[in-house]
Design a protein around this motif. Sequence first.
Motif, PDB file in Angstrom:
ATOM      1  N   HIS B 191       0.818  -1.220   0.000  1.00  0.00           N
ATOM      2  CA  HIS B 191       0.000   0.000   0.000  1.00  0.00           C
ATOM      3  C   HIS B 191       0.857   1.279   0.000  1.00  0.00           C
ATOM      4  O   HIS B 191       0.460   2.297  -0.573  1.00  0.00           O
ATOM      5  CB  HIS B 191      -0.869  -0.081   1.253  1.00  0.00           C
ATOM      6  N   CYS B 194       1.569   3.437  -3.286  1.00  0.00           N
ATOM      7  CA  CYS B 194       0.624   3.191  -4.380  1.00  0.00           C
ATOM      8  C   CYS B 194       0.041   4.527  -4.830  1.00  0.00           C
ATOM      9  O   CYS B 194      -0.248   5.403  -4.020  1.00  0.00           O
ATOM     10  CB  CYS B 194      -0.496   2.267  -3.922  1.00  0.00           C
ATOM     11  N   ASN B 197      -3.334   6.027  -3.218  1.00  0.00           N
ATOM     12  CA  ASN B 197      -3.449   6.299  -1.781  1.00  0.00           C
ATOM     13  C   ASN B 197      -4.497   7.356  -1.424  1.00  0.00           C
ATOM     14  O   ASN B 197      -5.208   7.236  -0.436  1.00  0.00           O
ATOM     15  CB  ASN B 197      -2.099   6.738  -1.200  1.00  0.00           C
ATOM     16  N   CYS B 215      -9.597   3.410  -5.475  1.00  0.00           N
ATOM     17  CA  CYS B 215      -8.794   2.438  -4.730  1.00  0.00           C
ATOM     18  C   CYS B 215      -9.433   1.059  -4.863  1.00  0.00           C
ATOM     19  O   CYS B 215     -10.650   0.931  -4.935  1.00  0.00           O
ATOM     20  CB  CYS B 215      -8.745   2.888  -3.267  1.00  0.00           C
ATOM     21  N   LEU B 216      -8.596   0.035  -4.921  1.00  0.00           N
ATOM     22  CA  LEU B 216      -9.075  -1.320  -5.200  1.00  0.00           C
ATOM     23  C   LEU B 216      -9.350  -2.129  -3.928  1.00  0.00           C
ATOM     24  O   LEU B 216      -9.592  -3.325  -3.983  1.00  0.00           O
ATOM     25  CB  LEU B 216      -8.033  -2.061  -6.066  1.00  0.00           C
ATOM     26  N   CYS B 222      -8.014  -5.772  -3.281  1.00  0.00           N
ATOM     27  CA  CYS B 222      -6.612  -5.408  -3.066  1.00  0.00           C
ATOM     28  C   CYS B 222      -6.147  -5.739  -1.642  1.00  0.00           C
ATOM     29  O   CYS B 222      -6.774  -5.368  -0.657  1.00  0.00           O
ATOM     30  CB  CYS B 222      -6.389  -3.923  -3.337  1.00  0.00           C
TER      31      CYS B 222
HETATM   32  S1  SF4 Z   1      -5.216   0.022  -4.576  1.00  0.00           S
HETATM   33 FE1  SF4 Z   1      -5.825   1.039  -2.690  1.00  0.00          FE
HETATM   34  S2  SF4 Z   1      -5.595  -0.518  -1.112  1.00  0.00           S
HETATM   35 FE2  SF4 Z   1      -4.489  -1.250  -2.906  1.00  0.00          FE
HETATM   36  S3  SF4 Z   1      -2.397  -0.609  -2.522  1.00  0.00           S
HETATM   37 FE3  SF4 Z   1      -3.376   0.967  -3.754  1.00  0.00          FE
HETATM   38  S4  SF4 Z   1      -4.184   2.470  -2.293  1.00  0.00           S
HETATM   39 FE4  SF4 Z   1      -3.680   0.614  -1.175  1.00  0.00          FE
END
Ligand code: SF4
Lengths: 431, 308
Positions: B191, B194, B197, B215-216, B222
């Motif tokens: 995380h 990424c 964020n 965000c996933l 994720c």
């Molecule tokens: S997609 Fe969202 S939960 Fe996954 S690493 Fe990126 S910020 Fe974090």
Amino acid sequence: MITHELIERIEGEAILDFKTDKSGIVEEADIRFVHFRGMEAILEGRNALDALVIAPRVCGICGHSHLIAAVRMIESAYIDAGFSLTITPKAHSIREITLKCELIQNHIKWLYLVMLHESGKLLGEEVNVSLKALYVTSQINQLSALFSGQWPHSSYAIPGGVTCDPTHIEVMQALKILSEVEQFVGKEVLGCPLEKFELHLKNDSHRALEGDFSKLLHRFERLNLLNSGKSHGRFLVLGENAGSLDHSERSGADVALVSEDSSHTFTHGGKTHAKNALYNGAFYETGPLARALITERQGIASLYQRYGDCAQTRLSARIDEMVTLIAHVRLLLTSLDLSQPSFIPPSHIESISGSGVGIVEAPRGSLIHRARIERGKIVEYSIITPTQWNLGNGTASNLGVAQRAMIGAESITKASLIFRTFDVCSVCTTH
Amino acid sequence: MNTPSPKISTMPSKPVKLRVIWLQGITCNGNTHSFLNDPSLGSLLECIEFIHHPLLPCSKTLKEVVKKLPKSDILIFEGAYRADFERAEIRMESLLMSLALRTKHIISLGSCASFGGIFKESASEHISGILFDKESESGPLHSLRKKVITLSGCPIHPKWISFVIDMIVQGKKISLDEYRRPKELYGYLVHNGCLRNEYFEWKVDSDHFGTKEGCLYYAQGCQGPFTHGSCNKILWNGVSSKTRSGTPCVGCTEPSFPRTELFTTKTYMSIPAEMPLGVPKRSYLALAGAAKSFHIKRLEGKLIDDNS
Ligand code: SF4
Ligand code: SF4
């Protein structure tokens, strides 16, 4: 005399059992793969989408082909279940780009890490790590990762498209990398501009070029192997541009005619884990040579006419394919329309009950993933890998492709080198 | 175990190279190919030499290795362990142990070698990592645990392995976590770093796959917020990562890999069932409630609205 030869520096290991006559000429050659990993069983019972993570782990060098086969299989199950599904041209092209990159890096590694290395060793030459080749393959994998996130083991292709949403920044970076790859291939591998290579093959002047590929051909010449390694002359392509060729007779190709024969495997008292893959009950060669002949690429077609399906033709087909693929990737990159969606959400996977088949032309040939899906879960999964076609182990009256190519070789070391011209992958064969 | 170490070399201009054996258990070769992606492989090979490697030129074939069982400075093991799995017709239980006793450092490379990984799934009771079997430290090398450095990941990043080798070459101490993974690599979460964020902070989920936005964590499964690894710090192939290309993190560096339903978030009363590492559910709920009550217009639209 019977000799067991352990073949290393392939993906995994294989054992060749040779029977030779008094002068050392190979009379019989059996191919054995002794490892087994149970990939299909690992997939069964899981959510169908999990195949996008598990399937690439069949193979570290062609995992991306397994990803694409798995996603095509799931998409075909959607259709089978009566659901529609749209893949935009953009998503389609991006998948093609990353898939072709995997083939290109495979062919370069095969040329430098396997063929130049083994032929050099056989001639008593000093062999070093080819850092230039590894650098360029790392660049090709970087090109792929611009879209797929990483190589190896990406899971970015999903039913309905791809997960990435690239900008022109990635596309421009990719084109820069591709130019470097083109330079490398022209200068180091071929010894001529990429667009001239086909003409050299047609004119039979490719051996006179000054590149690492012709260096390999010269070694084969010194070993008196250039025109050995002939096999059945039967070729098969099941993925894109499907077709079959039996000597000069062309026909279509239908995946329904594919069967597997496990009568030689451990489970049936045999000595290998690899099942044979057969088409219409017979052994067919798949891979770069088959693809070149079925799509009638001129350079290889004329080489085949002149020399038949010997080592020289087989080696050249892989190199010529690499040249063609590079041009294809350039075309795809320059025509990519980024305004299209990357992904169009299909119905939920839980609503899918049906059968699917996904076929990919992987580095070594036709790769097939088949599965039955019940409300989104995998009930049955079966994989046929390219090497199961080329490295099948038949009987004296019905020899496998590589088996037949090895018989008559002057020694077992020469036969082993012929074996490697098929680009052996043990991990795939014994998934 | 008295192979010369580079520190006591008498020829500083030509340091003694560390001798490395790369051995494979049940594997896909993914770590081997990931390793070859290191663009600075050349300088790494200035400090080490391979007694055996499955693909690179090396001084001994596998056949010679199993016969001579040479000493080494580093033993790299890739792939899952199974006692009766054979390499060059020698059972792994004796081959691994013999080579492990004759080396100074052991690198458990990839999640299969580290915890059992994908290949453990096919015959769970017989297959494990070399030191750990999933979370439990019950692998065959537990008596040699002090030699083992775990580099989990499926596959590993080439920079992780060259980092560990460089640290060994320079005789530096590597601080390790509970699974003997280098803290400097695994102290981070996927995380961290990424590009999504901000969407995580403001609880903006990704409508569906294939977009730069969102965000996933909320729907697409994720695992980044509870997976250790520097994937978004040391980028993959130098340019990207799973989450940067819109793919959910599948948690491949953890002993629990591979979990199931990897593309959906398991929820409990419509909030993710697994919380970001170390965050109590109550704190998460309080913050999420607050974040969701605001509408940040910029995060609801497209990042680039006229990309064509
Ligand atoms: S997609 Fe969202 S939960 Fe996954 S690493 Fe990126 S910020 Fe974090
Ligand atoms: S950990 Fe992953 S990459 Fe490594 S051998 Fe296992 S499946 Fe392959």
